[in-house]
Structures are given as C-alpha cells and as structure tokens.
Write an enzyme that holds these catalytic residues in place. Structure first.
Site, PDB file in Angstrom:
ATOM      1  N   LYS A 138       0.797  -0.993  -0.096  1.00  0.00           N
ATOM      2  CA  LYS A 138      -0.130  -0.184   0.025  1.00  0.00           C
ATOM      3  C   LYS A 138       0.905   1.184  -0.038  1.00  0.00           C
ATOM      4  O   LYS A 138       1.922   1.270   0.601  1.00  0.00           O
ATOM      5  CB  LYS A 138      -0.928   0.226   1.368  1.00  0.00           C
ATOM      6  CG  LYS A 138      -1.738  -0.946   1.185  1.00  0.00           C
ATOM      7  CD  LYS A 138      -2.733  -0.927   2.478  1.00  0.00           C
ATOM      8  CE  LYS A 138      -3.813  -2.029   2.353  1.00  0.00           C
ATOM      9  NZ  LYS A 138      -4.892  -2.107   3.885  1.00  0.00           N
ATOM     10  N   HIS A 141       0.780   6.133   3.573  1.00  0.00           N
ATOM     11  CA  HIS A 141      -0.494   6.932   3.735  1.00  0.00           C
ATOM     12  C   HIS A 141      -0.123   8.148   4.396  1.00  0.00           C
ATOM     13  O   HIS A 141       0.803   7.864   5.470  1.00  0.00           O
ATOM     14  CB  HIS A 141      -1.648   6.235   4.221  1.00  0.00           C
ATOM     15  CG  HIS A 141      -3.018   6.891   4.022  1.00  0.00           C
ATOM     16  ND1 HIS A 141      -3.357   7.790   4.934  1.00  0.00           N
ATOM     17  CD2 HIS A 141      -3.901   6.856   3.126  1.00  0.00           C
ATOM     18  CE1 HIS A 141      -4.400   8.305   4.427  1.00  0.00           C
ATOM     19  NE2 HIS A 141      -4.709   7.627   3.416  1.00  0.00           N
ATOM     20  N   HIS A 144       0.298   7.561   8.297  1.00  0.00           N
ATOM     21  CA  HIS A 144       1.517   6.880   8.864  1.00  0.00           C
ATOM     22  C   HIS A 144       2.504   8.118   9.191  1.00  0.00           C
ATOM     23  O   HIS A 144       3.605   7.687   9.944  1.00  0.00           O
ATOM     24  CB  HIS A 144       2.445   5.865   7.635  1.00  0.00           C
ATOM     25  CG  HIS A 144       1.493   4.673   7.757  1.00  0.00           C
ATOM     26  ND1 HIS A 144       1.234   3.573   8.801  1.00  0.00           N
ATOM     27  CD2 HIS A 144       0.578   4.149   6.912  1.00  0.00           C
ATOM     28  CE1 HIS A 144       0.545   2.784   8.290  1.00  0.00           C
ATOM     29  NE2 HIS A 144       0.268   2.952   7.337  1.00  0.00           N
TER      30      HIS A 144
END
Length: 578
Positions: A138, A141, A144
């Site tokens: 992923k 983001h 994080h």
C-alpha cells in the site's frame, strides 16, 4: 551552565537543611522568563520539600517558606534570595551567569544541556522503538506520517540522553489482506504496470479486488485459500508476496530519506508467523488458551476469570492473528536484543490492542512486559492536497516543498541558494513536524497548509528562519576576533533573558523524556526564537566596538547551537540559508 548553578544552590540548601544535594536538585527549577520584566533565575518549591519529608508537612507553608529564606545567605554564586508564595527565589550574580552559560560554547560543546544531573534518574540502557510500521503493498499514507515523525523524535531524544537505541520498522506484511491482494493481482494485476509505478498499481489492484469481494463470497474464499498457502510457504504464493514486499520497502525508503528518518531493522509480521504457532502452544500448556463455540482460540483477560474480557489469538481455521504475531515478536525481541524498554508508536485506536498484548505477556510469565509502553496519538483531520482525496505522503511532501518554494520566491529577504528545492523541502518538512508537535500527541488536530507555512508565528518556518538568520550573522562577522569574554559587556536585559531561558533547556528535555511529548521542546525553542529576534534588533554586532561585538557574537552563537541541537532532536534538519 544550569547544572553548575543548580548544584551550587542545592549544596547551600543541603548545608542548611542537613540533606544531600541530590535530594534537593529536583525541587529546584529555572524560572520562566518574560521579555520585559526581570525575574529570578531559580526557584525552590517548598511544597516539594514537604512531600519528600525534608520539611514537616504540617504547619503553615508560607511561614516555612519565609523562615527557610531567612536562614539562607548570599554567597559568591547567589546575590539575592527572596520568599514568594510557597517558593524561594534565587538570583545569581549576573557576570557569573554570563560567564558560566557561555563557557561551553567556547569549546563548541554540542552536548549543552544534555549532561545535566536531572537525567541521573532517567532510565538508561537499550531502548527499542517500533514506529512507522506501514502495510506492505500500500502506498505510504499520510496517516503513517505521525507514527514516523513521533517515533523518530523519541528515538532521537533517547539517543541524545545516552541510550543505546534500536529503531525498528515492523511492517504489516502478513494477514488476510495478502490473501485478497494475491487473488486481486491474479485477476487485475499487470507486471508491466508493477514495474512502472509499483505502489500505485498495487493500490489500484487492492481497491478493485475489495470492490469485487463486497458481493462475492467466492473471492473471499479464494483469498482465505491464498493466505493459507502463504502460511504453508507454498512457492508460488510466497514468490509473489516476496516481490510485493521488496518493491514496497524500496519505495518506502525513498520517503524515509526525504523525512531524514532511518531504521536499524526492517522487521515484519511474516518473520514471526512460525513463532506465533509456538506462542499458541505455550498458551495451551499454561492453561491460558480457551476455545469458543465458534472454534476460535481466546485468552481470558477478565479479572474474575468469567470470560467477560477476551482476546482472540487464533482463527477457527488455525491461522494466526495480528496479536498472536505481536506476542511472538515481543518475545523474540527480548531474547534477541535484551532491551531495557520497548516503545510502540501507533494511533490511539490501538490502545486496547496493546493493553491486551502486555496483559497476555505478563500472564505468560514475562515480567519484562512491564517495561513495554504504547505511545498513542490522535488523528490528523483535513490533510488534503490540491489534487484529490486519498492522500499519499509523497504528495504531501511534494506539495509542502512546492508551496514553500513559492513563498520563498515571493519573499524579499530570501537569500541566493545553491539548491532552493532542497532548502524548500527541509523547511516544508520542518513545518509539517512543528504543526504536528505543538499540542499533546493524543489530540486530533486540523491540518492547515496556510498556517503551517507562515514565516511569522510559532511555526517550523519561523524556527528555520531564526536559525538561518543566526548562521548569516555568524558568517558575516567571521572577521570578529575571538578572545577572552568580558561578561560585563552582556548585562543588558535582552542578553540576560536569553541566558535565563537557556537555563531551562535541560528541563524541557527532561519533561519530554518523562512523558515522551515533543511539545515541551517545541515550546522552549519557539520562546528562544522570539527572544533572539528581539535581541537581534537591539544588540547589533556590526558597528559595535570589537570587544562588544565579540561578546554579542558569542551569545548569538550559543543560541544558534542550542536551537540546532533541539531541532535535530525533533527530527528537523536546520538550514543555514533561506
């Protein structure tokens, strides 16, 4: 330095009260300064002496304060002693204050404030900090970001105080999402697109397969089968998973490099998949594992043992869960690194998870779980770039750099730079960090581009601007001869308040070490910048007599050194020009 004065005053008190200096040091604190009024340098809390049993806890506090103040006499260090409300104020000789506070900067001592006796009680040894911990396959983001910069601050702080720090990134590289992704890649994936833009393609595949799985039980069953193949280490599933993992770590490292963050170890849930099965056996042999009607394995954490509080550690099909792997990981780390403390940095939605983790470890007989701590934080609201809704960290960093570059190009004071983009990047990241660190970590906060990037006000831009301005001042006056400092040339109020404020640096670091909150250090540095800005206007170096210029330059160099030191602990790279 602050420790010289604190120890001298503690020794004076010790003789009067017939106590050791060490027992009295923690009752003394530097007095917060205000620009326009003179204040004492240190104060003693008489109530703290009562709490410690040094003074009787009964009787009138104010009478005790005044009686003790009257017993204490001035000496070669302290020139004035006075009683306030429940406190005794100490003002040290002004020339001695100047001399002792600026002494370390003669030797270019970048350990200023870090050798304080305040840190004698702070836990030393090996500190393992687990932070960032994004999910494989992923994109990184923006959510994080908080874990990454908070964990980095904690690691920097612990390291600066002399701990041996292990920085660990524990990747979410196992679990059912890989079952879904494996099935999704089989249906929607493309190796060409994976080479061109790896994380964007995996993200798109994940979104597509999730959408397809919403109304299709067959996809969920296929995902469960794929994950079971992974747990059994079947070659085809493992090979695809390995490819996803390597691609993701390579991409993440580029983002970490931009943030100035590094890790000693990249670990992950997958490392502990087999150990998780051993954990299940240990729980079973200790009689801690119970099986529910649905066939799941649980640990009863209820105080009364009535199954009112359960933690599920095993699915009905026998596969492990996140917490099972976390138990295995914690045990493995203790055996491998013999840490004195382990700190997990994640958002506050995981508080219950860590509460259960520590309880299970203790129930298994691992008393070291008491030395584990969860540092939690709130959510960032409204973090959006101009282009869209899903916010990836690269986009936020790109936008911070672009906006900062624009602001710098519009400013009349911007200096010529070798690499304006690099400066804009560093200043933009400072702005992100300071906006995040100003309040309590537990609080949610609203992301605000405009306020964050202001050059005025308490922002990362203001910190960097002050540091660059001080560097410029030092560079422009490089021809000022270094000689013996005459303390009598720095007795103006503007000089004294800076030195008084520097007395508080070790206290700001100590507070941050106690509760692992960066706000104490941020507030200290902001105040220092405001005091420096006032002094810069009123205490010119250029055009002053040589000995005055040299004394003022020493003061500004000292302030610059402390500012840079504090910024680095926060995770900010100071810039010399902007």
């Amino acid at each position: 330095m602050a420790c010289f004065f604190r120890r001298s005053i503690a020794a004076k008190l010790g003789r009067t009260l017939q106590q050791s200096e060490d027992a009295l040091i923690s009752a003394l604190s530097a007095v917060p300064v205000f620009k326009k009024q003179e204040s004492a340098d240190f104060r003693l809390s008489v109530n703290t002496l009562r709490t410690k049993g040094i003074l009787p806890s009964n009787g009138d506090l104010q009478l005790q304060t005044e009686a003790l103040a009257n017993e204490l006499k001035q000496d070669s260090v302290v020139e004035e002693i006075s009683a306030g409300r429940g406190v005794i104020n100490f003002r040290v000789h002004r020339k001695l204050l100047v001399e002792k506070m600026l002494e370390p900067f003669e030797k270019e001592d970048n350990r200023f404030g870090l050798n304080s006796e305040l840190f004698n009680t702070v836990k030393k040894g090996t500190t393992l900090v687990e932070f960032s911990s994004p999910n494989i396959a992923k994109k990184f983001h923006a959510g994080h970001l908080r874990s990454t910069i908070i964990g980095n601050f904690i690691a920097n702080l612990k390291q600066s105080l002399g701990n041996n720090v292990i920085r660990m990134n524990y990747l979410g590289d196992w679990g059912m999402q890989f079952g879904l992704l494996g099935v999704g890649f089989d249906q929607f994936g493309c190796q060409e697109k994976l080479k061109l833009n790896p994380l964007q393609h995996l993200f798109d595949v994940y979104v597509q397969v999730n959408r397809a799985a919403e109304h299709n039980e067959e996809i969920w069953q296929a995902a469960r089968d794929f994950f079971r193949q992974l747990e059994q280490r079947e070659a085809q599933a493992t090979s695809l998973w390995q490819q996803f993992r390597e691609i993701t770590v390579t991409e993440y490292q580029q983002v970490y490099q931009r943030l100035g963050v590094h890790f000693d170890i990249y670990s992950g849930e997958s490392f502990h998949q087999e150990q998780a099965q051993e954990v299940v056996q240990q729980l079973q042999s200790r009689g801690l594992l119970k099986t529910t009607e649905k066939g799941t394995g649980v640990v009863d954490l209820s105080p009364a043992g009535d199954m009112s509080s359960l933690s599920t550690v095993l699915r009905s099909d026998g596969t492990s869960l996140y917490i099972t792997r976390d138990i295995a990981a914690a045990i493995d780390r203790e055996e491998r690194y013999h840490f004195d403390e382990m700190i997990y940095v994640t958002d506050k939605s995981q508080e219950n998870h860590f509460h259960q983790l520590f309880q299970i470890l203790l129930a298994m007989g691992h008393s070291w779980a008491e030395r584990c701590q969860h540092v939690s934080f709130g959510l960032v609201r409204g973090m959006k770039t101009r282009s869209g809704e899903v916010v990836f960290l690269e986009d936020v960093l790109d936008e911070a750099r672009a906006r900062m570059l624009h602001n710098m190009s519009q400013s009349k004071t911007t200096k010529e730079m070798d690499d304006p983009e690099d400066t804009a990047e560093k200043v933009g990241i400072s702005a992100l960090i300071v906006q995040d660190f100003k309040g309590p970590l537990q609080s949610d906060y609203k992301f605000d581009w405009d306020r964050m990037l202001q050059a005025q006000g308490d922002t990362g831009v203001f910190l960097q601007y002050t540091h660059a301005r001080l560097c410029s001042l030092i560079q422009k006056n490089g021809d000022v001869e270094a000689g013996a400092l005459d303390p009598s040339l720095l007795l103006e109020q503007r000089s004294i308040v800076i030195l008084q404020h520097l007395l508080r640096y070790d206290e700001a670091l100590y507070q941050s070490a106690q509760d692992l909150q960066p706000k104490h250090l941020v507030n200290f540095l902001m105040k220092l910048c405001h005091l420096v800005a006032s002094a810069h206007r009123e205490l010119p170096v250029k055009g002053s007599p040589p000995d005055v210029a040299q004394a003022r330059l020493r003061l500004f160099s000292g302030a610059c050194s402390v500012l840079a030191s504090g910024m680095r602990i926060l995770g900010i790279t100071p810039v010399d020009k902007m």
